[in-house]
Design a protein around this motif. Structure first.
Motif, PDB file in Angstrom:
ATOM      1  N   LYS A 239     -57.665   0.786 -38.369  1.00 46.35           N
ATOM      2  CA  LYS A 239     -58.314  -0.077 -37.378  1.00 46.35           C
ATOM      3  C   LYS A 239     -58.187   0.574 -35.995  1.00 46.35           C
ATOM      4  CE  LYS A 239     -57.949  -4.791 -35.576  1.00 46.35           C
ATOM      5  NZ  LYS A 239     -57.070  -5.962 -35.508  1.00 46.35           N
ATOM      6  N   ASN A 240     -59.255   0.587 -35.248  1.00 47.16           N
ATOM      7  CA  ASN A 240     -59.318   1.193 -33.910  1.00 47.16           C
ATOM      8  C   ASN A 240     -59.224   2.717 -33.920  1.00 47.16           C
ATOM      9  OD1 ASN A 240     -59.441  -1.417 -32.980  1.00 47.16           O
ATOM     10  ND2 ASN A 240     -57.270  -1.532 -32.481  1.00 47.16           N
ATOM     11  N   GLU A 777     -50.739   0.289 -34.662  1.00 51.03           N
ATOM     12  CA  GLU A 777     -52.034  -0.230 -34.189  1.00 51.03           C
ATOM     13  C   GLU A 777     -52.039  -0.407 -32.669  1.00 51.03           C
ATOM     14  OE1 GLU A 777     -54.796  -4.217 -34.332  1.00 51.03           O
ATOM     15  OE2 GLU A 777     -53.139  -4.085 -35.743  1.00 51.03           O
ATOM     16  N   THR A 781     -54.491   1.309 -30.039  1.00 48.31           N
ATOM     17  CA  THR A 781     -55.340   0.474 -29.182  1.00 48.31           C
ATOM     18  C   THR A 781     -55.178   0.844 -27.712  1.00 48.31           C
ATOM     19  OG1 THR A 781     -55.173  -1.363 -30.748  1.00 48.31           O
ATOM     20  CG2 THR A 781     -55.875  -1.914 -28.519  1.00 48.31           C
ATOM     21  N   LYS A 786     -60.839   4.917 -28.290  1.00 49.14           N
ATOM     22  CA  LYS A 786     -61.813   3.812 -28.262  1.00 49.14           C
ATOM     23  C   LYS A 786     -61.530   2.849 -27.115  1.00 49.14           C
ATOM     24  CE  LYS A 786     -63.527   3.449 -32.976  1.00 49.14           C
ATOM     25  NZ  LYS A 786     -63.767   2.508 -34.066  1.00 49.14           N
ATOM     26  N   PRO A 789     -61.598  -1.725 -28.276  1.00 49.63           N
ATOM     27  CA  PRO A 789     -60.391  -2.446 -28.706  1.00 49.63           C
ATOM     28  C   PRO A 789     -59.415  -2.683 -27.548  1.00 49.63           C
ATOM     29  CG  PRO A 789     -60.869  -0.623 -30.198  1.00 49.63           C
ATOM     30  CD  PRO A 789     -61.781  -0.476 -29.032  1.00 49.63           C
ATOM     31  N   ARG A 790     -59.357  -1.724 -26.612  1.00 41.92           N
ATOM     32  CA  ARG A 790     -58.456  -1.873 -25.467  1.00 41.92           C
ATOM     33  C   ARG A 790     -58.926  -3.016 -24.571  1.00 41.92           C
ATOM     34  NH1 ARG A 790     -57.448   3.093 -25.108  1.00 41.92           N
ATOM     35  NH2 ARG A 790     -59.145   3.781 -23.778  1.00 41.92           N
TER      36      ARG A 790
END
Length: 806
Positions: A239-240, A777, A781, A786, A789-790
């Motif tokens: 994820k992310n 994760e 993040t 990316k 997501p942040r």
């Protein structure tokens, strides 16, 4: 249950028979608890919960359970409830006591020794729940089975009540509540985050099983259920992150009675994440299944590289590490006779499993690569790039070593080292900036405290490859100062020169960013320092309060409020309506602290769309009518009372199983116009609302208004605790000088020593990883490539921020 049998003690020749001690029943467990649960600190404490949950999971594996609920209570007792078959309650023929009592009080008793009851289970030796019972201050078991409810209570492993029938039911399952014994455990505080990691794993490994966890103390709750199984697990790990190929590669098979499940997916990062499980147990130290997986993966990729006629020079470069760069993978095996190394089962020892896993991985991946040439081409490109980068990193390391930068004998010039040579008694402060570094060097005790100032912000290692990281001067200085080396070939945590590595940064946004960059470096490059408890964060005070010639240093907002409250009540008396004498000062301070927590929670309700005024009216109705909010009758009464107060109910929706319903309403009296408010029954049953009810009850004495505050100058009257609180805080601030520190450089060396560096007075936060997946994760993040997501993370957590230093 999920623990293996302790090895039989070797028969040693004794002087005489009287020297032989026989420990009856569960007394052996209480005498030597670490033999059964690993240790009596935090790890062993949480192991108790895993033991009980693993019983429920075994019921799920057998096909009889699909819902498990775990509750951490405010006194750190824990309840585990499932909807399985329920522990048998009929009389045990040989022991002549109910079967549940046999399970709870006899070691090596359970339904897992014949392969017909449980074909696969985590615990094969029957010591699990009996060990939990032995090490608990008390344990209560409630069984719903064959239309009846049964109950029994134990104290420190001994039955306190017989098994009794206490009612009838349509449901089935087992509910166990226990409290770890403080006479055994050095700490008894259950951690929500530690339990989350294990429960999330179990939900991934058992598709379709729903696991709920709630904590009455922190008001947190989580629910896990994944239909996708290991595929969902890998998607969660990635994820992310940017996947290298869109689909997760998933395959399974059975060889010689061993069920093998594997899921993997490459991503664009440089970190390898492989987690292995045997019968649902996280084998953190790996074992034969991990060795087999690595060998099968490397073999299949190299074999395909040969088929594609890859250049021989490139083929020779490839290593297992290159093949696994950027890989996220789960390997799960289920077997009827697992052999675990170590009592807490962190390494699988079955030697035959290596070959079985290796062959299956090789066969399945070879077929997949043949059918998906685009995917293997992307993987091969990444693997080749990893090999070249590894070679570049080796050259960079050799170059820096020749220059003496990473050797033990050449310490960075900026390091102010300590005189102590024993790492156990030494500590190093990694300090932000030369200004703070100067203060720290002057303020420290040079006998055992070293200072390493950092210039600017270090490189974000989440976005940089190993060879680029080694080009960063500040990171090289850190590696050289710590002495452990870096990288798979050279990193040795046993060479650490200081057993306390302390990050000391400013209290502003820049300081938080530098701290996060440093934590990212340690988490990715030196994780053993965190696991061994060597990494700390300094806690410089946020406030300095001067009253006359006296100075006080206060850590945070809570400490400041406590200080001001104490000062506020020194020369004042508070009288409540209907009470003769004034409130005792200690009681008043406690009430004000409770009110402050109550206000914070009330504010959180407003942020969630329920106005504080409405919530206070609901709390009053619930208190006066003793509503539990757990049934339709309670909600009906609440609805009627709200209508009496002038609220207009717009709609009603029935909740789950019709135990209550959601309300949609608005307040015609509101000056803001017709604002619709949704009141969810689920929220009124949450731990957060229950905590609000508790605080409201504790403030009951404040429900009698008005209050009178008497002091030398006269008397003041107030009609609400909020007004009283604000008045007291304003009066307390008079005659004080308040300074809020943002930078360490604002402190004199002696102030820095006294507040932040002196071991007798300072506060240090130890960095620990309680949930490895969540930590991974979070770093991806906050520090990854990316942006979305942040941004989502910042927006989601913005409500919890009250003050931000920029």
């Amino acid at each position: 249950m999920s623990d293996s049998s302790p090895g039989a003690n070797s028969s040693l020749e004794q002087y005489n028979a009287q020297k032989i001690t026989v420990l009856e029943g569960l007394s052996a467990v209480r005498k030597r608890p670490s033999m059964y649960i690993g240790n009596v600190s935090s790890e062993g404490l949480h192991h108790l919960v895993y033991e009980v949950v693993d019983n429920s999971i075994d019921e799920a594996l057998a096909g009889f359970c699909n819902h498990i609920q775990i509750q951490i209570h405010s006194d750190d007792s824990v309840t585990v409830e499932d909807n399985g078959r329920g522990i048998p309650v009929d009389l045990h023929e040989k022991e002549n006591i109910p079967a549940v009592e046999v399970v709870m009080t006899k070691l090596h008793a359970g339904g897992k020794f014949d392969n017909s009851t449980y074909k696969v289970s985590g615990g094969l030796h029957g010591v699990g729940v009996s060990v939990v019972n032995a090490l608990s201050e008390y344990l209560e078991v409630e069984i719903r089975r064959e239309g009846k409810v049964y109950f029994q209570r134990y104290v420190r492993g001994e039955p306190r009540t017989p098994l009794v029938e206490k009612g009838e039911t349509q449901r089935r399952g087992t509910r166990i509540t226990f409290k770890a014994d403080p006479l055994i455990f050095s700490e008894t505080e259950m951690s929500f985050d530690v339990l989350v990691q294990r429960l999330r794993e179990l939900a991934f490994l058992n598709p379709g099983v729903r696991i709920d966890l709630s904590d009455e103390k922190t008001l947190k709750d989580r629910s896990f259920c994944y239909e996708g199984g290991l595929t969902s697990f890998v998607e969660f790990l990635n994820k992310n992150k940017e996947p290298l190929h869109p689909e997760v590669i998933k395959f399974s098979g059975e060889k010689q009675g061993v069920a093998i499940d594997v899921a993997l997916q490459y991503n664009q990062t440089y970190n390898e994440k492989i987690f292995t499980f045997a019968n649902n147990i996280n084998t953190k130290e790996g074992g034969s299944h991990l060795v087999g997986f690595k060998a099968g993966l490397t073999r299949s990729i190299k074999q395909y590289a040969v088929q594609t006629k890859m250049a021989k020079v490139d083929l020779e470069k490839l290593s297992g590490d290159d093949v696994r760069e950027g890989l996220s993978a789960i390997v799960s095996v289920k077997l009827s006779q697992p052999q675990f190394e170590g009592q807490t089962k962190t390494k699988l020892g079955n030697s035959e499993v290596k070959g079985l896993v290796e062959n299956l991985v090789y066969e399945k991946l070879s077929i997949f690569f043949e059918e998906n040439p685009k995917v293997i081409k992307l993987i091969l490109d990444k693997v080749l790039e990893a090999a070249r980068a590894r070679e570049a990193a080796r050259r960079a390391r050799d170059l820096t070593r020749r220059k003496g930068v990473l050797s033990d004998h050449s310490l960075p010039g900026k390091l102010a080292d300590c005189q102590e040579r024993d790492p156990v008694n030494s500590e190093i402060f990694i300090v932000e900036g030369d200004s703070a570094g100067g203060s720290a060097k002057q303020g420290r005790d040079r006998k055992f405290q070293a200072i390493l100032p950092l210039r600017g912000k270090i490189l974000n290692v989440e976005k940089a490859r190993f060879d680029k990281m080694l080009e960063n001067q500040e990171i090289r200085n850190m590696i050289a100062a710590l002495g452990t080396g870096v990288g798979k070939d050279e990193y040795n945590p046993d060479k650490l020169r200081y057993h306390k590595t302390i990050i000391m940064t400013d209290a502003d946004v820049d300081g938080a960013h530098i701290r996060t960059l440093l934590l990212t470096f340690f988490f990715r490059m030196m994780p053993e320092l965190i696991e061994r408890g060597n990494l700390f964060i300094a806690q410089p005070p946020l406030y300095r309060v001067a009253v006359g010639k006296q100075e006080y240093y206060l850590k945070d907002e809570d400490e400041l409020n406590a200080f001001l409250l104490k000062r506020a009540v020194e020369k004042r008396e508070v009288y409540l309506s209907g009470q003769g004498g004034p409130l005792p000062s200690e009681q008043l301070i406690q009430l004000m602290k409770t009110f402050s927590r109550y206000e914070e929670l009330l504010e959180r309700q407003s942020q969630r769309g329920i106005p504080g005024k409405l919530m206070e009216e609901i709390l009053k109705i619930a208190s006066e009518n003793r509503l539990s909010m757990s049934n339709t009758d309670s909600m009906s009464l609440l609805k009627a009372e709200l209508e009496k107060l002038g609220y207009e109910i717009l709609s009603i929706e029935l909740g789950e199983e019709e135990q209550g319903y959601d309300l949609e309403l608005w307040d015609p009296r509101s000056v803001e116009g017709q604002v619709r408010i949704r009141l969810e029954n689920r929220h009124l049953q949450s731990a957060e609302f229950k905590r609000l009810q508790e605080l409201y009850a504790q403030l009951e004495i404040f429900h009698q208004t008005p209050y009178r505050v008497r002091e030398a100058q006269g008397e003041e009257k107030f009609d609400h605790p909020r007004a009283l609180f604000q008045y007291l805080m304003e009066e307390a601030r008079k005659g004080t000088s308040l300074q809020r520190y943002k930078g360490l450089g604002e402190m004199n060396p002696d102030q820095l020593w006294e507040t932040t560096m002196n071991p007798e007075k300072r506060t240090l936060l130890q960095v620990r990883i309680e949930d490895q997946y969540q930590a991974d994760e979070l770093f991806t993040t906050l520090m990854g490539d990316k942006v979305e997501p942040r941004r989502d993370f910042i927006q989601y957590n913005a409500l919890d921020f009250r003050e931000l230093d920029i």
